[in-house]
Design a protein around this motif. Structure first.
Motif, PDB file in Angstrom:
ATOM      1  N   GLU A 197      11.209  -1.116 -27.164  1.00  0.00           N
ATOM      2  CA  GLU A 197      12.136   0.002 -27.323  1.00  0.00           C
ATOM      3  C   GLU A 197      12.549   0.134 -28.787  1.00  0.00           C
ATOM      4  N   ALA A 198      13.009   1.337 -29.128  1.00  0.00           N
ATOM      5  CA  ALA A 198      13.234   1.660 -30.547  1.00  0.00           C
ATOM      6  C   ALA A 198      14.302   0.806 -31.202  1.00  0.00           C
ATOM      7  N   GLY A 199      15.287   0.339 -30.413  1.00  0.00           N
ATOM      8  CA  GLY A 199      16.377  -0.436 -31.013  1.00  0.00           C
ATOM      9  C   GLY A 199      16.056  -1.916 -31.167  1.00  0.00           C
ATOM     10  N   ALA A 200      14.850  -2.330 -30.762  1.00  0.00           N
ATOM     11  CA  ALA A 200      14.480  -3.750 -30.913  1.00  0.00           C
ATOM     12  C   ALA A 200      14.465  -4.100 -32.394  1.00  0.00           C
ATOM     13  N   VAL A 201      15.064  -5.238 -32.722  1.00  0.00           N
ATOM     14  CA  VAL A 201      15.125  -5.663 -34.126  1.00  0.00           C
ATOM     15  C   VAL A 201      13.752  -6.224 -34.520  1.00  0.00           C
ATOM     16  N   LEU A 202      13.311  -5.879 -35.736  1.00  0.00           N
ATOM     17  CA  LEU A 202      11.974  -6.281 -36.176  1.00  0.00           C
ATOM     18  C   LEU A 202      11.752  -7.792 -36.026  1.00  0.00           C
ATOM     19  N   ALA A 203      12.727  -8.609 -36.415  1.00  0.00           N
ATOM     20  CA  ALA A 203      12.536 -10.066 -36.326  1.00  0.00           C
ATOM     21  C   ALA A 203      12.296 -10.495 -34.876  1.00  0.00           C
ATOM     22  N   ALA A 204      12.957  -9.834 -33.924  1.00  0.00           N
ATOM     23  CA  ALA A 204      12.788 -10.206 -32.509  1.00  0.00           C
ATOM     24  C   ALA A 204      11.376  -9.850 -32.039  1.00  0.00           C
ATOM     25  N   ALA A 210      31.875  13.118 -35.662  1.00  0.00           N
ATOM     26  CA  ALA A 210      32.762  13.401 -34.538  1.00  0.00           C
ATOM     27  C   ALA A 210      32.775  12.212 -33.578  1.00  0.00           C
ATOM     28  N   ALA A 211      31.629  11.501 -33.503  1.00  0.00           N
ATOM     29  CA  ALA A 211      31.527  10.366 -32.578  1.00  0.00           C
ATOM     30  C   ALA A 211      30.260   9.585 -32.868  1.00  0.00           C
ATOM     31  N   VAL A 212      30.250   8.354 -32.378  1.00  0.00           N
ATOM     32  CA  VAL A 212      29.017   7.567 -32.346  1.00  0.00           C
ATOM     33  C   VAL A 212      28.693   7.378 -30.876  1.00  0.00           C
ATOM     34  N   VAL A 213      27.444   7.673 -30.514  1.00  0.00           N
ATOM     35  CA  VAL A 213      27.061   7.555 -29.112  1.00  0.00           C
ATOM     36  C   VAL A 213      25.953   6.504 -29.021  1.00  0.00           C
ATOM     37  N   ARG A 214      26.049   5.628 -27.994  1.00  0.00           N
ATOM     38  CA  ARG A 214      25.095   4.507 -27.918  1.00  0.00           C
ATOM     39  C   ARG A 214      24.373   4.524 -26.567  1.00  0.00           C
ATOM     40  N   PRO A 215      23.342   5.361 -26.443  1.00  0.00           N
ATOM     41  CA  PRO A 215      22.627   5.426 -25.170  1.00  0.00           C
ATOM     42  C   PRO A 215      21.907   4.114 -24.850  1.00  0.00           C
ATOM     43  N   GLY A 216      21.739   3.851 -23.553  1.00  0.00           N
ATOM     44  CA  GLY A 216      21.102   2.598 -23.131  1.00  0.00           C
ATOM     45  C   GLY A 216      19.647   2.780 -22.733  1.00  0.00           C
ATOM     46  N   GLY A 217      19.113   4.000 -22.780  1.00  0.00           N
ATOM     47  CA  GLY A 217      17.723   4.215 -22.389  1.00  0.00           C
ATOM     48  C   GLY A 217      17.280   5.642 -22.686  1.00  0.00           C
ATOM     49  N   THR A 218      16.004   5.897 -22.420  1.00  0.00           N
ATOM     50  CA  THR A 218      15.385   7.172 -22.789  1.00  0.00           C
ATOM     51  C   THR A 218      16.087   8.362 -22.126  1.00  0.00           C
ATOM     52  N   GLU A 219      16.396   8.239 -20.828  1.00  0.00           N
ATOM     53  CA  GLU A 219      17.022   9.363 -20.127  1.00  0.00           C
ATOM     54  C   GLU A 219      18.403   9.660 -20.710  1.00  0.00           C
ATOM     55  N   LEU A 224      23.675   8.907 -33.283  1.00  0.00           N
ATOM     56  CA  LEU A 224      23.066   8.332 -32.078  1.00  0.00           C
ATOM     57  C   LEU A 224      22.517   6.956 -32.453  1.00  0.00           C
ATOM     58  N   SER A 225      23.198   5.914 -32.032  1.00  0.00           N
ATOM     59  CA  SER A 225      22.779   4.555 -32.368  1.00  0.00           C
ATOM     60  C   SER A 225      21.866   4.004 -31.277  1.00  0.00           C
ATOM     61  N   THR A 226      20.728   3.441 -31.685  1.00  0.00           N
ATOM     62  CA  THR A 226      19.752   2.943 -30.691  1.00  0.00           C
ATOM     63  C   THR A 226      19.950   1.461 -30.372  1.00  0.00           C
ATOM     64  N   THR A 227      21.035   0.873 -30.862  1.00  0.00           N
ATOM     65  CA  THR A 227      21.120  -0.592 -30.804  1.00  0.00           C
ATOM     66  C   THR A 227      21.159  -1.175 -29.381  1.00  0.00           C
ATOM     67  N   ARG A 228      21.488  -0.368 -28.381  1.00  0.00           N
ATOM     68  CA  ARG A 228      21.464  -0.910 -27.004  1.00  0.00           C
ATOM     69  C   ARG A 228      20.059  -0.881 -26.406  1.00  0.00           C
ATOM     70  N   LEU A 243      29.123  13.831 -23.438  1.00  0.00           N
ATOM     71  CA  LEU A 243      28.481  12.631 -23.993  1.00  0.00           C
ATOM     72  C   LEU A 243      28.993  11.386 -23.274  1.00  0.00           C
ATOM     73  N   ALA A 244      30.278  11.352 -22.983  1.00  0.00           N
ATOM     74  CA  ALA A 244      30.846  10.206 -22.259  1.00  0.00           C
ATOM     75  C   ALA A 244      30.198  10.100 -20.880  1.00  0.00           C
ATOM     76  N   ALA A 245      29.967  11.246 -20.263  1.00  0.00           N
ATOM     77  CA  ALA A 245      29.325  11.221 -18.939  1.00  0.00           C
ATOM     78  C   ALA A 245      27.879  10.739 -19.059  1.00  0.00           C
ATOM     79  N   ALA A 246      27.229  11.099 -20.163  1.00  0.00           N
ATOM     80  CA  ALA A 246      25.810  10.742 -20.332  1.00  0.00           C
ATOM     81  C   ALA A 246      25.620   9.242 -20.558  1.00  0.00           C
ATOM     82  N   VAL A 247      26.493   8.617 -21.340  1.00  0.00           N
ATOM     83  CA  VAL A 247      26.253   7.214 -21.733  1.00  0.00           C
ATOM     84  C   VAL A 247      27.300   6.251 -21.194  1.00  0.00           C
ATOM     85  N   GLY A 248      28.310   6.772 -20.562  1.00  0.00           N
ATOM     86  CA  GLY A 248      29.435   5.932 -20.104  1.00  0.00           C
ATOM     87  C   GLY A 248      30.475   5.891 -21.208  1.00  0.00           C
TER      88      GLY A 248
END
Ligand code: FAD
Ligand code: MLT
Ligand code: ZN
Length: 462
Positions: free
Chosen positions: A110-117, A40-49, A89-93, A8-13
Motif C-alpha cells: 500500500e502507498a503509505g508503507a514506509v520504504l525501510a519496511a 481546512a483539515a487533515v484526513v487519514r483514510p485507511g484504505g482505497t475505498e 490526505l495523509s496515507t500513513t494508515r 469526510l468524517a463519515a468517510a474515514v471515521g
C-alpha cells in the motif's frame, strides 16, 4: 469547506479527521521548514475505498486535496497552499504489505508503507528492493512513486519508474483504477502507470503498487576514496565493473566538513583534508565474489589520493548525513541537477567559478549520486551574512546554476521533482509544446484543478 467536513468524517471515521490546529501543524510544514501552508483539515483514510470517498466528497464541494506520505519531499509538493481551504490526505494508515510473490519476484504494497519496511520485508524473503534513500525510515512508497525517487542505487537498478510494474490509483473523480499487474511485458496500449509516477499527486492518489524485487547481495565491499577533483571521480567510475557497481556517490570537502561538524561521532575515514571524496559500493548475489580484490585492482590503476575499505553503515552515515548537517547551518539553496556524467567536471568548475565570483565566501555543498550524473549542488551563505540577505539572491544564483546545466544538456530537477519550489523555473527550461502537453494531461484527469492545486504544472499565461 465546513460542509464537506461532516462527509469526510463519515468517510474515514471522526478519529481520522483532524482539524485541531496543534495536531495539524506537522502536516503543514515540510522537512526543511522551507514551505509552510494552512489547511481546512487533515484526513487519514485507511484504505482505497475511503480514499475514493474522500475524493468524491472534495470534488462535489470544490475542495482541493493535497496527498501526503512521509512529508520528506524537498520541493514543497506535499504542503498545502497558504489559503487554508485545502484538505491534506495523509496515507500513513495505509501501510499494509499485501503480497510477496517469490516466483514473480514482486511485492505488492500500500502507498503509505514506509520504504525501510518494504526493504525489510524483501530482505526477510531473501530478496532485495533496491530503492535506497537517506529518508527511507520515514518516506513512503506513494511518495517515492509520486516523485519518481532516485537515490543511491539508480546506476544499477534505475529510478522508481523502472522498479514499478503496476499501480492502483484513485482518480480525482473518485473512480478506482486497479492496475496492479505484476507483468514485465504488457504492450496493450499506453503505459498509464507512468503518468502517475512522477506526477507528484497532481493526477490522482496512488493507493498501492506492485514493485520489482531482485536477488539479495551476498557479497559486498564499501570503500571511501579521497580524490583530487571530479575528473578523477569520473575516471574511477569508468574503471569500476558496471555489473557489480551498486553505488558511486561523490562529496566535496565542504560537504564532509558539515557532517564532521554536526553529526555526533562522525570521523573522516581518511587522514588529511582532500578536495573530493567518493563512496563506492560493489555488490554481488554470489557469496564468493571476492569484491575486495576486484576493488583493490581498480584502485591501483586509478587516480585516487587515498582509499579505505570500511563497514558500509559507517561510511553511509557520512554520506547520508549531509542533508541534515546542512540544515543545521541555516537555510540552504538547493539545486538538484543532472548532466551527462562526463560533463560533471566541467559543470562543477564553471559553476563554482561563477558563484564564488558572485558571492565571495559562499559555501558550495555539492554531493550526490554521481554514478548516475546527479549532483546536489546546494549553497549555504557565507559566514556572517544574514539569512534574508542570502535568500534575496536565491533566484539570481539559481539562474547561474541552471543556465550552466542547460548549456550542458542537463536537467534542473534530477530526482526531487517540481512541487511548488521549481514549478515556475522548470517552465523556463521546457519547450512550449512540452508545457502544453502537461497542461492537457492535467486537464484531462483533473478538469476542476483540485488534485494538489498549484503544484508541478505551470498555468497557461501564468
Ligand atoms: P511526501 O513528501 O509526503 O510527498 C512528496 C510528493 O508526492 C508530494 O507532491 C505529494 O503530494 C505526493 N504524494 C505522496 N504520496 C502520494 C500518493 N500516495 N499518491 C499521489 N501523490 C502522493 N529523494 C530522492 O529521490 N533521492 C534521494 O536520495 C533522497 N534523499 C533524501 C534524503 C533526505 C534526508 C530527505 C529529507 C529527502 C530525500 N529525498 C530524496 C526526497 C524525498 O525523501 C523523496 O522524494 C521521497 O520519495 C518522498 O516520499 P514521502 O513519502 O516523504 O513523500
Ligand atoms: C540526498 O541525496 O542526500 C538528498 O537527495 C539530497 C538533498 O537533501 O538535497
Ligand atoms: Zn539525492
Amino acid at each position: 469547506v465546513t460542509g464537506v467536513l461532516a462527509e469526510l468524517a463519515a468517510a474515514v471515521g471522526p478519529a481520522n479527521l483532524v482539524t485541531d490546529p496543534d495536531l495539524m501543524r506537522g502536516y503543514l510544514v515540510d522537512w526543511r521548514g522551507a514551505h509552510v501552508g494552512r489547511a481546512a483539515a487533515v484526513v487519514r483514510p485507511g484504505g482505497t475505498e475511503e480514499v475514493a470517498a474522500v475524493l468524491r466528497a472534495c470534488r462535489a464541494a470544490g475542495v482541493g486535496v493535497v496527498p501526503q506520505g512521509g512529508n520528506t519531499g524537498l520541493c514543497g509538493g506535499a504542503v498545502p497552499s497558504a489559503d487554508g481551504g485545502e484538505v491534506v490526505l495523509s496515507t500513513t494508515r495505509m501501510r499494509r504489505i499485501r503480497e510477496l510473490d517469490r516466483e514473480n519476484r514482486t511485492i505488492t504494497v500500500e502507498a503509505g508503507a514506509v520504504l525501510a519496511a518494504v526493504r525489510e520485508a524483501a530482505g526477510a524473503a531473501g530478496l532485495m528492493f533496491p530503492l535506497s534513500l537517506g529518508s527511507e525510515g520515514s518516506c513512503t512508497i506513494g511518495g517515492n512513486l509520486a516523485t519518481n525517487a532516485g537515490g543511491a542505487a539508480v546506476l544499477r537498478y534505475g529510478t522508481m519508474r523502472e522498479l514499478t510494474l503496476g499501480l492502483e490509483v484513485v482518480l480525482p473523480d473518485g473512480r478506482v483504477w486497479s492496475g496492479l499487474r505484476g507483468l514485465r511485458k504488457d504492450n496493450t496500449g499506453y503505459d498509464l502507470k507512468q503518468l502517475f509516477v512522477g506526477a507528484e499527486g497532481t493526477l490522482g492518489v496512488i493507493t498501492a503498487a506492485v514493485l520489482r524485487l531482485f536477488p539479495a547481495a551476498r557479497s559486498r565491499v564499501t570503500a571511501w576514496v579521497a580524490l583530487p577533483d571530479p575528473a578523477a571521480a569520473v575516471e574511477l567510475l569508468g574503471l569500476l565493473p558496471e555489473d557489480r557497481l551498486s553505488c558511486f556517490e561523490l562529496m566535496s570537502a565542504e560537504s564532509l566538513d558539515l557532517v564532521l561538524a554536526h553529526v555526533p561521532g562522525a570521523r573522516s575515514p581518511v587522514p588529511g583534508r582532500w578536495p573530493w571524496h567518493a563512496l563506492v559500493e560493489l555488490t554481488d548475489s554470489r557469496p564468493e565474489a571476492a569484491l575486495a580484490e576486484v576493488l583493490a585492482t581498480v584502485l591501483e590503476r586509478s587516480p585516487v589520493a587515498d582509499a579505505v575499505v570500511a563497514p558500509g553503515r559507517v561510511l553511509w552515515a557520512l554520506r547520508e548525513g549531509v542533508a541534515e548537517a546542512q540544515n543545521k547551518e541555516g537555510p540552504s539553496l538547493k539545486h538538484d541537477v543532472t548532466v551527462p556524467i562526463g560533463r560533471i567536471p566541467e559543470f562543477v568548475s564553471r559553476t563554482d567559478t561563477a558563484l564564488r565570483a558572485a558571492v565571495p565566501g559562499i559555501r558550495i555543498v555539492s554531493y550526490g549520486h554521481v554514478g548516475d550524473g546527479n549532483l546536489h549542488y546546494n549553497l549555504t551563505k557565507p559566514r556572517g551574512t544574514a539569512d534574508d540577505e542570502f535568500a534575496a539572491r536565491a533566484e539570481a544564483l539559481a539562474t547561474v546554476v541552471y543556465d550552466i546545466v542547460a548549456a550542458l544538456d542537463g536537467s534542473i530537477s534530477a530526482e526531487h521533482g517540481v512541487g511548488v519550489a521549481k514549478r515556475d523555473v522548470v517552465a523556463g527550461y521546457k519547450p512550449a509544446v512540452e508545457l502544453a502537453m502537461m497542461r492537457e494531461i492535467k486537464a484531462l484527469f483533473d478538469p476542476g484543478g483540485l488534485m494538489n492545486p498549484g503544484k508541478v504544472v505551470f498555468p497557461a499565461g501564468g
